[in-house]
Design a protein around this motif. Sequence first.
Motif, PDB file in Angstrom:
ATOM      1  N   ARG A   1       0.840  -1.209   0.000  1.00 51.02           N
ATOM      2  CA  ARG A   1       0.000   0.000   0.000  1.00 51.02           C
ATOM      3  C   ARG A   1       0.871   1.253   0.000  1.00 51.02           C
ATOM      4  N   LEU A   2       1.996   1.210   0.728  1.00 55.38           N
ATOM      5  CA  LEU A   2       2.887   2.365   0.760  1.00 55.38           C
ATOM      6  C   LEU A   2       3.602   2.553  -0.580  1.00 55.38           C
TER       7      LEU A   2
ATOM      8  N   ASP B   1       3.031   8.784  -0.147  1.00 51.72           N
ATOM      9  CA  ASP B   1       2.828   9.968   0.683  1.00 51.72           C
ATOM     10  C   ASP B   1       1.877   9.705   1.844  1.00 51.72           C
ATOM     11  N   ASP B   2       1.656   8.445   2.173  1.00 49.23           N
ATOM     12  CA  ASP B   2       0.819   8.085   3.316  1.00 49.23           C
ATOM     13  C   ASP B   2       1.667   8.136   4.581  1.00 49.23           C
TER      14      ASP B   2
ATOM     15  N   LYS C   1       0.874   8.419   7.744  1.00 48.14           N
ATOM     16  CA  LYS C   1       0.417   7.574   8.847  1.00 48.14           C
ATOM     17  C   LYS C   1       0.839   6.123   8.639  1.00 48.14           C
ATOM     18  N   GLY C   2       0.829   5.680   7.398  1.00 50.91           N
ATOM     19  CA  GLY C   2       1.273   4.320   7.109  1.00 50.91           C
ATOM     20  C   GLY C   2       2.745   4.121   7.455  1.00 50.91           C
ATOM     21  N   TRP C   3       3.592   5.098   7.077  1.00 53.25           N
ATOM     22  CA  TRP C   3       5.013   5.011   7.436  1.00 53.25           C
ATOM     23  C   TRP C   3       5.203   5.027   8.950  1.00 53.25           C
TER      24      TRP C   3
ATOM     25  N   LYS D   1       0.997   4.290  -2.487  1.00 51.93           N
ATOM     26  CA  LYS D   1       0.727   5.625  -1.933  1.00 51.93           C
ATOM     27  C   LYS D   1       1.895   6.049  -1.054  1.00 51.93           C
TER      28      LYS D   1
END
Length: 364
Positions: free
Chosen positions: A146-147, A152-153, A155-157, A150
């Motif tokens: 998913r990262l 620029d996520d 919160k995911g990082w 995306k």
Amino acid sequence: MVWFVLAGMAACVVLAAVWPLLRRSSSVKADPGLNEAAFYKAQLDEIKRDVERGLLPQGEAESARAEAARRLIAVASDPPQAPPPGGRLTRLAAAILIAVGLPAVAFPLYARLGQPSIPDEPLASRKPALETPGGIEAAIAAVSARLAAKPDDGKGWAVIAPVYMRLGRYDDATHAYAEALRILGEDPLRRAAYGEALVAAAGGVVTADAHKAFDRALTEKPGQPEARYYLALAAEQDGKKADAIQDYQSLLADSPPEAPWRSVVNARLAALEGEPLPAEDAAAIPEAQRPMIEGMVNKLATRLASNGGSVDEWSRLIRAYAVLHEADKAKTALADARKALAPDAIAVASLDKLAHDLGLGDAN
């Protein structure tokens, strides 16, 4: 007892399914033509009221009245519709089939698959989904995919960075924290975690980039214990023993008694001051930190075995094994260090003193 409960539940389900079939609805009893005729009569009355209030011109009223009257006559002339023949028998047959068939299928199926006689599984033995084989790897793979789609996520990082740290993937953790800081903006706790990842990736060495990260974290949030600890460790690694002792002691003075980092700080102080490390401090290292510390130690040991190192680096490895309460590995590292640094008499003397302070024996 459970079978009585299940029987009651089954009865409720059967009743809910059968009741509409046994009850003749009002739509069947009533003649639909009567409802439609009443609607057109009401429409004629409404046209009359609109004319009296002056809302509807007389010409339009006549046309509307004629249309409504025509439809009313058509409805009145249609014979009432009788319910379809055999409808009652069909509903009765369906109700009997449901009342008999549903329990006949459900109870044997539950007895085969439900197995109510099996005792409950204790909570302690139940594994979360992420702890099952391949579970956490699959979760990380999903987040990574998913990262990648995306990037620029932020919160995911931020979510995956501490997971990388726990798994010993320090380079990935460093990248994840850096991306989270870039996207989400400055955060002192995350900045300190980024510095910790840099230290872990460097095998326990507080690099210049890590030093900058801890300095910035303290600027944003003075007194942060993680940043203070690693800056004290940096002073120790730079040979500034007095500064390191002062920083460690200051951190302990400002820490609550139950602080999880006290055992690690006590271990560093004991090594610097030449005092034996209390066993309770070695055993009190938080479990959450132990995999990270072990990973750092193993990486440092591998680097020293391959490329050698200074007496400070060998001493750091020996102290780390002592903190982890692994005396055999500490003695092996001590022997390797003596062999690697044999030409340097001062270094060997420093190792001998360290061995004495840690209780590892004085023999070569």
